[in-house]
Design a protein around this motif. Structure first.
Motif, mmCIF file in Angstrom:
data_model
loop_
_atom_site.group_PDB
_atom_site.id
_atom_site.type_symbol
_atom_site.label_atom_id
_atom_site.label_comp_id
_atom_site.label_asym_id
_atom_site.label_seq_id
_atom_site.Cartn_x
_atom_site.Cartn_y
_atom_site.Cartn_z
ATOM 1 N N UNK A 168 -1.822 -14.611 3.204
ATOM 2 C CA UNK A 168 -1.252 -14.264 4.652
ATOM 3 C C UNK A 168 -1.502 -12.938 4.311
ATOM 4 N N UNK A 169 -1.941 -11.996 5.873
ATOM 5 C CA UNK A 169 -1.704 -10.246 5.782
ATOM 6 C C UNK A 169 -0.425 -9.989 5.806
ATOM 7 N N UNK A 170 0.806 -10.686 6.713
ATOM 8 C CA UNK A 170 1.784 -10.074 6.146
ATOM 9 C C UNK A 170 2.823 -10.290 5.026
ATOM 10 N N UNK A 171 2.098 -11.204 4.367
ATOM 11 C CA UNK A 171 3.024 -10.995 2.896
ATOM 12 C C UNK A 171 2.176 -10.132 1.285
ATOM 13 N N UNK A 172 1.170 -9.993 2.353
ATOM 14 C CA UNK A 172 0.234 -9.057 1.826
ATOM 15 C C UNK A 172 0.850 -7.792 1.876
ATOM 16 N N UNK A 173 0.674 -7.559 3.214
ATOM 17 C CA UNK A 173 1.445 -6.058 3.259
ATOM 18 C C UNK A 173 2.539 -6.031 2.716
ATOM 19 N N UNK A 174 3.594 -6.776 3.055
ATOM 20 C CA UNK A 174 4.948 -6.818 2.119
ATOM 21 C C UNK A 174 4.762 -6.646 1.194
ATOM 22 N N UNK A 175 3.938 -7.376 -0.067
ATOM 23 C CA UNK A 175 3.844 -7.194 -1.204
ATOM 24 C C UNK A 175 3.640 -5.629 -1.960
ATOM 25 N N UNK A 176 2.692 -5.051 -1.080
ATOM 26 C CA UNK A 176 2.146 -3.577 -1.070
ATOM 27 C C UNK A 176 3.310 -2.619 -0.801
ATOM 28 N N UNK A 177 4.312 -2.581 0.084
ATOM 29 C CA UNK A 177 5.084 -2.526 0.572
ATOM 30 C C UNK A 177 6.058 -2.113 -0.779
ATOM 31 N N UNK A 178 6.430 -3.518 -1.141
ATOM 32 C CA UNK A 178 7.890 -4.026 -2.315
ATOM 33 C C UNK A 178 7.185 -2.514 -3.436
ATOM 34 N N UNK A 179 5.749 -3.282 -4.310
ATOM 35 C CA UNK A 179 5.540 -2.660 -5.082
ATOM 36 C C UNK A 179 5.169 -0.620 -5.004
ATOM 37 N N UNK A 180 4.992 -0.269 -3.893
ATOM 38 C CA UNK A 180 5.008 1.059 -3.944
ATOM 39 C C UNK A 180 6.158 1.329 -4.202
ATOM 40 N N UNK A 181 7.111 0.481 -3.272
ATOM 41 C CA UNK A 181 8.662 1.349 -3.527
ATOM 42 C C UNK A 181 9.138 1.017 -4.952
ATOM 43 N N UNK A 182 9.275 -0.071 -5.499
ATOM 44 C CA UNK A 182 8.835 -0.213 -7.015
ATOM 45 C C UNK A 182 8.080 1.434 -8.071
ATOM 46 N N UNK A 183 7.448 1.373 -7.480
ATOM 47 C CA UNK A 183 6.564 2.313 -8.258
ATOM 48 C C UNK A 183 6.904 3.423 -7.985
ATOM 49 N N UNK A 184 7.343 4.022 -7.396
ATOM 50 C CA UNK A 184 7.768 5.493 -6.498
ATOM 51 C C UNK A 184 8.889 5.263 -7.440
ATOM 52 N N UNK A 185 9.902 4.171 -7.343
ATOM 53 C CA UNK A 185 11.047 4.160 -8.312
ATOM 54 C C UNK A 185 11.562 4.628 -9.806
ATOM 55 N N UNK A 186 10.160 3.925 -10.395
ATOM 56 C CA UNK A 186 10.066 4.154 -11.854
ATOM 57 C C UNK A 186 9.363 5.700 -12.250
ATOM 58 N N UNK A 187 8.459 6.051 -10.789
ATOM 59 C CA UNK A 187 7.752 7.664 -11.355
ATOM 60 C C UNK A 187 9.222 8.283 -11.034
ATOM 61 N N UNK A 188 9.995 8.229 -10.309
ATOM 62 C CA UNK A 188 11.094 9.376 -9.855
ATOM 63 C C UNK A 188 12.024 9.302 -10.546
ATOM 64 N N UNK A 189 12.183 7.965 -11.270
ATOM 65 C CA UNK A 189 13.593 7.845 -12.733
ATOM 66 C C UNK A 189 12.994 7.914 -14.041
ATOM 67 N N UNK A 190 12.036 8.183 -14.357
ATOM 68 C CA UNK A 190 11.286 7.302 -15.124
ATOM 69 C C UNK A 190 9.926 9.315 -15.506
ATOM 70 N N UNK A 191 9.893 9.308 -14.449
ATOM 71 C CA UNK A 191 8.205 9.815 -14.880
ATOM 72 C C UNK A 191 6.672 8.998 -15.243
ATOM 73 N N UNK A 192 6.458 8.429 -14.552
ATOM 74 C CA UNK A 192 6.000 7.019 -15.429
ATOM 75 C C UNK A 192 4.951 6.558 -14.849
ATOM 76 N N UNK A 193 3.985 6.060 -14.036
ATOM 77 C CA UNK A 193 3.497 5.031 -13.012
ATOM 78 C C UNK A 193 2.711 3.669 -13.812
ATOM 79 N N UNK A 194 3.426 2.637 -13.586
ATOM 80 C CA UNK A 194 3.460 1.489 -14.379
ATOM 81 C C UNK A 194 1.909 0.874 -13.444
ATOM 82 N N UNK A 195 1.575 0.263 -14.807
ATOM 83 C CA UNK A 195 -0.062 -0.406 -14.546
ATOM 84 C C UNK A 195 -0.181 -1.040 -13.257
ATOM 85 N N UNK A 196 -2.033 -0.654 -13.088
ATOM 86 C CA UNK A 196 -2.210 -2.850 -12.130
ATOM 87 C C UNK A 196 -1.832 -3.534 -13.119
ATOM 88 N N UNK A 197 -1.427 -3.920 -13.546
ATOM 89 C CA UNK A 197 -1.796 -5.357 -15.392
ATOM 90 C C UNK A 197 -0.344 -5.245 -14.286
#
Length: 123
Positions: free
Chosen positions: A11-40
């Motif tokens: 569903x569109x809402x679930x997909x948007x929520x997953x992008x949101x949560x992944x974006x938060x996770x990616x930013x958290x890792x970036x700011x904590x470890x200065x690394x970007x998680x891979x697409x995989x």
């Protein structure tokens, strides 16, 4: 009393929520470890999250959502100071709780939804 079933994973809402949560996770890792998680890594995280509610998406869809979240996270990190970025991550993480209300999180969720409307989005 049992809770209602979760919305469909595709569903569109679930997909948007997953992008949101992944974006938060990616930013958290970036700011904590200065690394970007891979697409995989992002695609695997989506599978783990959906698996908790016995839902799934095909790998191509998960990778696409991971890519969209990577684009958004890098755009956010590139436009905000470190302090503002850390604040944004905090707001996003808090907003994963449906009882938390945040103008910033609503704005970023709208951005996640607009990413889904972009070219090349499956489903």
């Amino acid at each position: 009393m049992s809770s209602p079933p979760p919305p469909p994973a595709d569903g569109r809402g679930t997909r948007a929520a997953l992008i949101f949560a992944l974006t938060a996770e990616r930013l958290s890792i970036w700011y904590e470890h200065n690394q970007w998680p891979t697409e995989a890594q992002g695609a695997t995280l989506v599978a783990d999250w959906l698996g908790r509610s016995k839902r799934s998406l095909p790998l191509t869809d998960r990778r696409h959502l991971s890519d969209l979240s990577d684009q958004l996270a890098r755009r956010i990190a590139g436009t905000l100071s470190r302090e503002a970025g850390l604040y944004a991550v905090h707001e996003m993480m808090e907003a994963l709780d449906p009882n938390y209300d945040s103008d910033l999180a609503r704005s970023l969720m709208a951005e996640c939804e607009s990413l889904l409307d972009g070219p090349g989005t499956p489903g």
